[in-house]
Design an enzyme around this catalytic site. Sequence first.
Site, PDB file in Angstrom:
ATOM      1  N   PRO A   2       6.228  -2.931  -4.211  1.00 34.03           N
ATOM      2  CA  PRO A   2       6.314  -2.249  -5.486  1.00 34.03           C
ATOM      3  C   PRO A   2       6.662  -0.777  -5.408  1.00 34.03           C
ATOM      4  CG  PRO A   2       4.081  -3.055  -5.013  1.00 34.03           C
ATOM      5  CD  PRO A   2       4.851  -3.071  -3.772  1.00 34.03           C
ATOM      6  N   GLU A   3       7.841  -0.438  -5.833  1.00 31.95           N
ATOM      7  CA  GLU A   3       8.109   0.926  -6.251  1.00 31.95           C
ATOM      8  C   GLU A   3       7.967   0.904  -7.768  1.00 31.95           C
ATOM      9  OE1 GLU A   3      11.220   3.167  -4.512  1.00 31.95           O
ATOM     10  OE2 GLU A   3      11.267   2.009  -2.666  1.00 31.95           O
ATOM     11  N   HIS A  94      -5.289 -14.198   0.677  1.00 28.97           N
ATOM     12  CA  HIS A  94      -4.997 -12.851   0.184  1.00 28.97           C
ATOM     13  C   HIS A  94      -5.080 -12.737  -1.327  1.00 28.97           C
ATOM     14  CE1 HIS A  94      -4.056 -11.902   4.250  1.00 28.97           C
ATOM     15  NE2 HIS A  94      -3.026 -12.705   4.283  1.00 28.97           N
ATOM     16  N   ARG A 112      -1.879  -6.844   2.620  1.00 30.62           N
ATOM     17  CA  ARG A 112      -2.179  -5.678   3.445  1.00 30.62           C
ATOM     18  C   ARG A 112      -3.357  -4.848   2.930  1.00 30.62           C
ATOM     19  NH1 ARG A 112       3.035  -2.215   5.358  1.00 30.62           N
ATOM     20  NH2 ARG A 112       1.853  -0.968   6.811  1.00 30.62           N
ATOM     21  N   ARG A 157       9.909  25.834  -1.946  1.00 30.17           N
ATOM     22  CA  ARG A 157       9.462  24.751  -1.063  1.00 30.17           C
ATOM     23  C   ARG A 157      10.416  24.620   0.115  1.00 30.17           C
ATOM     24  NH1 ARG A 157       6.491  20.781  -3.392  1.00 30.17           N
ATOM     25  NH2 ARG A 157       6.144  20.182  -1.230  1.00 30.17           N
TER      26      ARG A 157
END
Length: 276
Positions: A2-3, A94, A112, A157
Amino acid sequence: MPELPEVEVTRRGIAPHVAGTRIARIEVRNASLRWPVPDGLDALLRGETLIGVTRRGKYLLLEYAPGWLLVHLGMTGTLRVMPEPGALPVAGVHDHIDLVFERCALRYRDPRRFGAVLFHPRSAGDVLLHPLLASLGVEPLTDDFDGHWLYAGTRGRTVAIKQALLAGSIVVGVGNIYASESLFRAGIHPRMPAGKLSRPRAEKLARAVKDVLAAAIEKGGSTLRDFVGSDGKSGYFQQEYFVYDRAGQPCRVCGTPIRQIVQGQRSTFFCPHCQK
DNA sequence: AAGGTAACCTGACTGC
DNA sequence: TGCAGTCAGGTTACCT
């Protein structure tokens, strides 16, 4: 997986099935995610109506009268609609949490376990005050994010622009894939110090981020039905990337071999000819 | 304050 | 076939 695009596609996929319906029970089989899933969720939310599902960055926010469930999918999490709440398939190793509603269930799976399911009580104020949400950057697909914002946010930055995009404090939702893809579209070298971005290039990069994320959501949107059922998966990431995961292959624009470097322990892909 | 990095955890894949 | 090593879509916590 997932982004931001997949989280948004998940939100759109589950909301019509569960928003406005009551939760029958919550089953937590494994509370050991990134942070422990809080005790007593079932007692707290059983019988409560899910008011709505929104998103902030990569967090899904499920609103109830007593407060909000925050759901983050980490690297490998999925939240899928199971159509038969009374006849759920046997949970795999899971499948850590089931949110069982009246007419369907949501099953949270995360091999995970980098994801999280947390609760923010209404008594603690708006959910956007939650420590994990309070200091996030702006949403990339709103008017809050534009070239001016990116330009201002990068002044002074020295960190590489790729890492500044990824960090989420200027803008949220740009993960490792779309950071590389956006920089390619904007013709910017991933190692360029963020503070050296010119105004026009900041404009171009902000545009690229919006376009790339919106296109990915569109792709995922066409597979929304895949989020219903036991083995659905989004297909948006199967699209043809320009640079991500294409090390050594010819640039789709100029034919130069795509290069892979490491920045902040993450792989970055770019075209040394198209990106300066 | 900003910058760098170790850590969380499992599965897929590669090479010997 | 098996085993060791590497890498993976995220993000925080902790150093300097």
